[in-house]
Write a protein that holds these residues in place. Structure first.
Motif: not given
Length: 150
Positions: A39-49, A63-71
């Motif tokens: 199986y293939v899973l594509h997850v959009d995480l634009p701008g994630a570090d 579980t999938i986690r990611a973070q986008r830090t503020p400018r």
């Protein structure tokens, strides 16, 4: 040119922007499909570090986690600030029959791609059946038309 100020409309607009940002922060759009024996899973995480992306499996929960830090530009006056910041998180309960210990992950162009193999014990296989001195093969799983290749 006269403008009319409606404080209730302005409050509604501001609240709408605030809640839209919350929804966008919690949103993690994905595509999922099967290709052959994985199986293939594509997850959009634009701008994630990239260093904050974490994929974990516990029991049958992915579980999938990611973070986008503020400018943090100094001495600027924001005219629009719509891009959400913070932690993205999504959990998926996966069924049996997957080799969760062999998941591979890549991150490119703002898209996290997971490849999840089907477990060997869940793959269709042929079982030879012995009957009165002759042998024939029966396919387990879905029936195939005569002459079809497994």
């Amino acid at each position: 040119m006269a403008t009319r100020l409606d404080p209730f409309q302005e409050m509604d607009r501001l609240l709408g922007q605030m809640f839209a940002a919350d929804r966008a922060t919690a949103s993690m759009p994905m595509d999922l499909y099967r290709s052959g024996d994985h199986y293939v899973l594509h997850v959009d995480l634009p701008g994630a570090d990239p260093g904050t992306i974490d994929v974990a499996v516990e029991d049958r929960t992915l579980t999938i986690r990611a973070q986008r830090t503020p400018r943090t530009e100094q001495d600027v006056q924001w005219l629009a600030k719509e891009r959400p910041v913070g932690t993205y998180a999504r959990q998926l309960t996966v069924g049996r029959g997957l080799a969760l210990d062999r998941i591979s992950a890549t991150y490119a162009d703002g898209v996290l791609t997971l490849s999840i193999p089907v477990a060997e014990e869940a793959k269709p296989r042929r079982i030879e059946v012995q009957h009165g001195g002759s042998s024939s093969q029966i396919t387990t799983g879905a029936a195939q038309p005569e002459g079809a290749q497994a």
